[in-house]
Design a protein around this motif. Structure first.
Motif: not given
Length: 545
Positions: A86-87, A89-91, A109, A113, A159, A196
């Motif tokens: 998760g982290r 793809y978020w970044s 990024a 969060f 995160f 995540f």
């Protein structure tokens, strides 16, 4: 609907029944906007001050490498050693949006969060003083923001910190109005959290079971409150739905399922989630051998380690007592004490300040919510004391303060950004760039192991090894696969950071990965003019003439 949204943001004070505030007394915008503005300022100001200071080739590099590789189409766990996906793809999504794969883009990024996490925490605290847009309430919220922000360390773990805060919010949401839909939504959020970080999913699950058991004792909630078994089934269905992104990867991304199950199996193989460190109990601090400021910090760190346990154990006993006597309890406090215990496990799994900081937020939020409902003569002295102790412990670890205090930070360009870093980091970056120029020019392959995964994104290069952070011992089959990858990449140089991690000889690379170490010394020539004895440098062996 508007009235329902207000109800979600209102928490009952201890000893009093919950009441919904009239809309005319507290418009929703007055409840949220000041909290959001304060959150944005609290995140932006430190980012502007220290966002360009410091650089960590270790853990921060580990996150940065993964984000870069995802931008290039690789898959976490399958293609490189990583946290849960998760982290990354978020970044990668935000870095792609900004058109930048550099270190400051990554930090930006992560800061977004962080904003979500801090906003959630402050909103939970603000519920106890709903007129927080007036001066006393706003000052308390400002003090709370400072207390929470100083513990938001290290920045590459924001995160994890934000996830712990979000879990407090999710369980508070359930306790506040334990209806059937909320059981499902609670599970849904915990499933998403696990995407995540599966450890946070486990901690959220443990906390959820505690909350559901507590709710099942003398249920006096809404008429649609389910029983324990029904609530558990609804919650489990929500978890499955929230975990869908990762389940989809397991089913449809080639090779990911095997890598995911192997990452779970490995935890059972090493029988640990972290490399343990002894707990820094306050009575072990030696005032004679270290400066008084450091000694006081050591005592406070030890007290916080004790505090996260006492808070949860005493808190659980207290809310059970209140429940049996039909007295209302703050939903935020219920959520905090049930989450505090599993997060204490994380703090004690590797008992250093970094892991304490990632585990302490249920304690902080619970205390700040509890104090917010107290008379001023109790509220302010204890809140100021908590903030002061937090500042004393944590300020010295933030990169902005470290550069300011040492006065020795040097400017260096990294990924197109001008950073201020310590002389040691500046020297290490220069060494890596020198080795790349001489032995792996034009983006050539190299190996840096076991501790500097940040070397690869620093030089925009793919690691030949899957295990970019080789901390734990690995079996022969794993090492043989790594050797095949190294041989196929034909790296121009190898740098082995020959350090016994935590002072443990068994954690030297030669002992955790003996087959790979033997392959390197047999197929590469050692360079004997290394600037540091612990940096063992090898270059590709030239064929005999």
């Amino acid at each position: 609907m508007y009235d329902a949204m207000l109800r979600l943001t209102h928490t009952a004070m201890p000893g009093k029944l919950q009441k919904t505030l009239p809309i005319k007394n507290l418009p929703l915008i007055h409840q949220i906007l000041p909290v959001f503005v304060l959150t944005a300022f609290a995140v932006l100001a430190p980012f502007l001050w220290q966002g360009h200071k410091g650089f960590n080739l270790w853990d921060e590099g580990y996150l940065w490498y993964g984000a870069q590789r995802v931008l290039l189409g690789e898959v976490p766990l399958r293609d490189f050693m990583s946290y849960d996906p998760g982290r990354y793809y978020w970044s990668a999504a935000l870095m792609s949006l900004w058109g930048d794969n550099g270190i400051l883009a990554l930090r930006g990024a992560v800061a977004v969060f962080q904003t979500i996490g801090l906003f959630t925490g402050l909103l939970l605290i603000a519920q106890k003083s709903p007129l927080h847009f007036k001066l006393p309430g706003f000052l308390y919220l400002l003090l709370s923001a400072l207390t929470l922000m100083v513990w938001m360390y290290p920045r590459h773990k924001l995160f994890d910190i934000s996830l712990s805060i979000l879990l407090v919010g999710v369980l508070s949401f359930l306790v506040q109005h334990p209806a059937r839909l909320r059981y499902f939504v609670c599970g849904l959020c915990i499933g998403l959290v696990a995407v995540f970080g599966r450890n946070h999913g486990v901690y959220g699950a443990v906390g959820s079971v505690g909350v559901m058991v507590w709710l099942a004792i003398k249920p006096g909630g809404p008429t649609d409150q389910p029983g324990f078994v029904e609530g558990l089934l609804l919650w489990a269905a929500g978890v499955a739905a929230g975990f869908t992104p990762l389940l989809t990867m397991v089913l449809f991304v080639p090779g990911f399922a095997g890598a995911f199950w192997e990452s779970i199996r490995f935890l059972f193989e090493v029988k640990a989630t972290n490399l343990p460190l002894p707990v820094p109990w306050p009575w072990k601090v030696s005032f004679d051998s270290i400066p008084s400021e450091e000694a006081i910090r050591g005592v406070l760190v030890g007290l916080f380690f004790i505090g996260i346990l006492i808070f949860s154990l005493v808190g659980i006993a207290w809310i059970l007592f209140q429940k049996f006597h039909n007295k209302a309890v703050s939903p935020v406090l219920v959520a905090s004490v049930f989450l505090g215990l599993p997060y204490a496990h994380y703090a004690y799994s590797r008992a250093d300040v970094g892991h304490l900081a990632q585990s302490i937020f249920p304690l902080l939020i619970g205390c700040l919510v509890l104090l917010a409902a107290q008379p001023a003569k109790i509220k302010w002295p204890f809140a100021v004391a908590l903030c002061t102790m937090s500042l004393w412990v944590m300020h010295a670890f933030h990169p902005g303060w470290q550069c300011h205090a040492s006065g020795q930070c040097k400017a260096i360009e990294i990924s197109g950004n001008q950073l201020m870093v310590s002389p040691e980091v500046e020297s290490d970056v220069r060494l890596l760039r020198k080795l790349a120029r001489e032995y792996a020019p034009d983006g050539g392959s190299f190996v840096v192991t076991p501790f500097w995964p940040g070397a690869y994104p620093l030089l925009n290069t793919k690691s030949p090894m899957w295990g970019i952070y080789a901390l734990f011992p690995r079996n022969e089959d794993f090492q043989q696969e790594e050797i095949k990858r190294i041989a196929a990449a034909s790296p121009g140089f190898v740098l082995i950071y020959d350090l016994p991690l935590d002072g443990r000889e068994e954690l030297r690379f030669r002992n955790t990965h003996p087959l790979i170490y033997r392959y390197i010394i047999e197929h590469f020539d050692q360079v004997f003019d290394s600037p540091n004895p612990v940096y063992q440098i090898y270059t590709g062996r030239k064929p005999a003439e």
